[in-house]
Design a protein around this motif. Structure first.
Motif, mmCIF file in Angstrom:
data_model
loop_
_atom_site.group_PDB
_atom_site.id
_atom_site.type_symbol
_atom_site.label_atom_id
_atom_site.label_comp_id
_atom_site.label_asym_id
_atom_site.label_seq_id
_atom_site.Cartn_x
_atom_site.Cartn_y
_atom_site.Cartn_z
ATOM 1 N N ASP A 1 0.827 -1.208 0.000
ATOM 2 C CA ASP A 1 0.000 0.000 0.000
ATOM 3 C C ASP A 1 0.858 1.253 0.000
ATOM 4 O O ASP A 1 0.540 2.248 -0.659
ATOM 5 C CB ASP A 1 -0.926 0.003 1.221
ATOM 6 N N HIS A 2 1.947 1.235 0.757
ATOM 7 C CA HIS A 2 2.832 2.406 0.780
ATOM 8 C C HIS A 2 3.612 2.543 -0.524
ATOM 9 O O HIS A 2 3.882 3.665 -0.973
ATOM 10 C CB HIS A 2 3.785 2.319 1.973
ATOM 11 N N ARG A 3 3.933 1.427 -1.133
ATOM 12 C CA ARG A 3 4.624 1.495 -2.430
ATOM 13 C C ARG A 3 3.711 2.003 -3.534
ATOM 14 O O ARG A 3 4.176 2.398 -4.606
ATOM 15 C CB ARG A 3 5.160 0.107 -2.788
ATOM 16 N N ALA A 4 2.398 2.009 -3.285
ATOM 17 C CA ALA A 4 1.462 2.533 -4.285
ATOM 18 C C ALA A 4 1.472 4.050 -4.346
ATOM 19 O O ALA A 4 0.987 4.639 -5.316
ATOM 20 C CB ALA A 4 0.044 2.035 -3.977
ATOM 21 N N VAL A 5 2.023 4.710 -3.326
ATOM 22 C CA VAL A 5 2.078 6.172 -3.317
ATOM 23 C C VAL A 5 3.115 6.637 -4.336
ATOM 24 O O VAL A 5 4.256 6.179 -4.330
ATOM 25 C CB VAL A 5 2.427 6.702 -1.914
ATOM 26 N N GLN A 6 2.701 7.528 -5.221
ATOM 27 C CA GLN A 6 3.574 8.035 -6.272
ATOM 28 C C GLN A 6 3.623 9.567 -6.213
ATOM 29 O O GLN A 6 2.747 10.204 -5.632
ATOM 30 C CB GLN A 6 3.044 7.624 -7.654
ATOM 31 N N GLN A 7 4.662 10.133 -6.826
ATOM 32 C CA GLN A 7 4.708 11.572 -7.028
ATOM 33 C C GLN A 7 3.941 11.879 -8.312
ATOM 34 O O GLN A 7 4.342 11.477 -9.398
ATOM 35 C CB GLN A 7 6.153 12.041 -7.174
ATOM 36 N N VAL A 8 2.838 12.597 -8.189
ATOM 37 C CA VAL A 8 2.030 12.984 -9.342
ATOM 38 C C VAL A 8 2.079 14.495 -9.449
ATOM 39 O O VAL A 8 1.479 15.211 -8.645
ATOM 40 C CB VAL A 8 0.574 12.502 -9.204
ATOM 41 N N LYS A 9 2.828 14.999 -10.419
ATOM 42 C CA LYS A 9 3.013 16.437 -10.591
ATOM 43 C C LYS A 9 3.473 17.086 -9.285
ATOM 44 O O LYS A 9 2.998 18.138 -8.878
ATOM 45 C CB LYS A 9 1.734 17.099 -11.103
ATOM 46 N N GLY A 10 4.400 16.400 -8.639
ATOM 47 C CA GLY A 10 4.970 16.942 -7.413
ATOM 48 C C GLY A 10 4.172 16.689 -6.164
ATOM 49 O O GLY A 10 4.589 17.095 -5.078
ATOM 50 N N VAL A 11 3.034 15.996 -6.278
ATOM 51 C CA VAL A 11 2.175 15.732 -5.120
ATOM 52 C C VAL A 11 2.223 14.246 -4.796
ATOM 53 O O VAL A 11 1.870 13.412 -5.634
ATOM 54 C CB VAL A 11 0.721 16.157 -5.385
ATOM 55 N N PRO A 12 2.629 13.856 -3.584
ATOM 56 C CA PRO A 12 2.595 12.431 -3.220
ATOM 57 C C PRO A 12 1.145 11.995 -2.985
ATOM 58 O O PRO A 12 0.445 12.589 -2.164
ATOM 59 C CB PRO A 12 3.391 12.377 -1.906
#
Length: 500
Positions: A434-445
């Motif tokens: 679940d934590h590995r699913a967090v991505q940087q999307v346009k600078g927003v985690p």
């Protein structure tokens, strides 16, 4: 010598047609150290020039030192200061061009200065740490991300704080690996006590930037004209628009949490409890559902809750799901060493609203010294967040409508908890996933909209444990609602379950 306006009494807010809201906020922020990550060409350096003039122009003010990364910036800034001095009716000398002796370079550097009758001055310096030696007052590092030795410049500038000085660090981004971006991330994580301003191109437009352009060019403003102007500017920057205009450092894609970081804070003794029922469970009578839930809580939750030390404070975070995703409840207890350990994590799969309420209340009712919790209040989650607030009080329950701005501010602090080993979590593969699913999307985690939920044992996951952990850490850092007495609904259910 005559000064017709005392700048100490000058209120920039009364010049509504001069400064835009984001510019006013910058000037009104009196923090000793403040940063601005910004879009290009929104008038931010011009704003700092106004503030420096107001500071240097008053008798009880101070010297101001400006550092840009090239000579043209220095000249333009000093001329902006001269223009502001005239606007504020402050007595000042002409712009001086002089030679600054750089001892490290063993050469004289051409630069600029303006003197005020207050006895103070605004001076442009070279972007070398040695130029800051022996200085007092305020220093501004402009387009700091592009300076050759930004760590050295910041180190030298901080010496001014010892004598009541001020430091301003302003820049567009120059890649996600730049020292400037590292400073920004540390401020967001709460590791540096600086003030942070973020102004993207669209933010500036919303607060009147294009209207100001129209005023300067003597053109009539229109909504269509604003959109066309905005699209034209964005198109001009092409692939660089995200970084140059929208405050997103380049190469900022990828997993936000390294596996090794999460694993370093995992404790194999912490259990993950799953309460899962088939869809037909929702069709049972209310009493049948209550009894089933009470039985599950008594068998699985209460032994763990009763085994917790009673003298230490507790907080809780929750991410809501009903049929498509999990609800995850993540409590934590503070230790003597200020490490926050999750005693367990609860996952609810296909559990009706009322039984989710029953489980949540059982947990909170039995947590020792419960201080507060942050609950996901988006969509259907608003019900559970609201009833929790009604029961435990608004000072202890934060109903979080998560947005990009919330994620941008909260995730760095949560990540810092792992980096500083302040948190202990279950050693569990799905908690990690679940934590590995967090991505940087346009600078927003955050969990990307394009992320495909992961199905395990017939249950769909969508980074739920990561959001529950985020909510928990938000509660730890922001809620101290105090301890109050309240009737235990879950205890009453336990005592009467034999009659169901």
């Amino acid at each position: 010598m005559t000064i017709t306006v005392q700048p100490k009494a000058y209120d920039v807010s009364r010049e509504g047609g001069v400064l835009l809201p984001f510019q006013k906020r910058w000037i009104e922020d009196a923090s000793p150290v403040k940063l601005a990550e910004k879009s290009r060409q929104i008038g931010f350096t011009w704003t700092e020039a106004a503030d420096d003039v107001l500071t240097a122009g008053r008798a009880d003010g101070r010297d101001c030192w400006y550092v840009g990364y090239n000579k043209d910036m220095a000249e333009e800034f000093i001329h902006d200061c001269a223009g502001w001095a005239e606007t504020f009716s402050l007595a000042a000398g002409d712009v001086e061009e002089f030679l600054f002796q750089d001892d490290d370079e063993k050469k004289a550097i051409q630069t600029y200065r303006i003197r005020f009758d207050s006895g103070h001055r605004i001076t442009a310096l070279s972007s070398r740490p040695s130029s800051m030696r022996g200085k007092r007052g305020r220093v501004t590092l402009d387009e700091a991300a592009f300076m050759e030795d930004l760590p050295g410049m910041i180190k030298a500038a901080m010496a001014l704080l010892m004598w009541g000085g001020e430091v301003r660090i302003i820049s567009t981004h120059n890649g996600d690996e730049s020292y400037f971006n590292e400073i920004v991330k540390q401020v967001r994580a709460g590791k540096l006590p600086y003030s942070l301003h973020r102004i993207a191109f669209d933010d500036a437009i919303q607060e009147g930037l294009y209207r100001r352009v129209c005023l300067k060019l003597d053109e009539e403003w229109s909504e269509d004209g604003e959109k066309a102007w905005r699209d034209k500017i964005v198109a001009m920057y092409g692939d660089d628009a995200e970084e140059e205009l929208f405050v997103v450092p380049k190469s900022s894609a990828g997993n936000y949490f390294p596996s090794a970081l999460i694993e370093s804070c995992m404790d194999p003794s912490i259990p993950v409890l799953r309460y899962q029922r088939k869809p037909a469970f929702a069709q049972l009578s209310e009493l049948a559902r209550q009894k089933d839930c009470a039985d599950w809580c008594e068998e699985n939750l209460l032994p763990l809750l009763e085994a917790m030390p009673r003298g230490y404070r507790c907080w809780l975070g929750e991410d809501f799901g009903r049929t498509s995703n999990l609800t995850v409840i993540a409590p934590a207890q503070e230790s003597e060493r200020l490490v926050y350990r999750m005693p367990f994590v609860v996952e609810l799969a296909n559990i009706p609203f009322k039984q989710q309420e029953q489980v949540l209340f059982t947990v909170i009712d039995h947590l020792p010294r419960f201080m507060g919790g942050a609950l996901d209040a988006r969509g259907n989650g608003q019900y559970l967040a609201e009833v929790a607030m009604q029961r435990y009080g608004e000072s202890r329950i934060a109903q979080v409508m998560a947005s990009d701005s919330f994620y941008r501010e909260a995730f760095p602090k949560y990540k810092a908890a792992y980096e500083d080993r302040e948190i202990l979590v279950p050693r569990h593969n799905e908690f990690l996933a679940d934590h590995r699913a967090v991505q940087q999307v346009k600078g927003v985690p955050k969990i990307p909209d394009t992320y495909k939920p992961k199905t395990i044992d017939g249950v769909q996951r969508h980074g739920d444990a990561a959001i529950a952990g985020l909510m928990l850490w938000h509660a730890v850092k922001n809620i101290s609602g105090g301890e109050t007495e309240y009737e235990s609904v879950s205890k009453r259910m336990m005592e009467t379950k034999g009659a169901w």
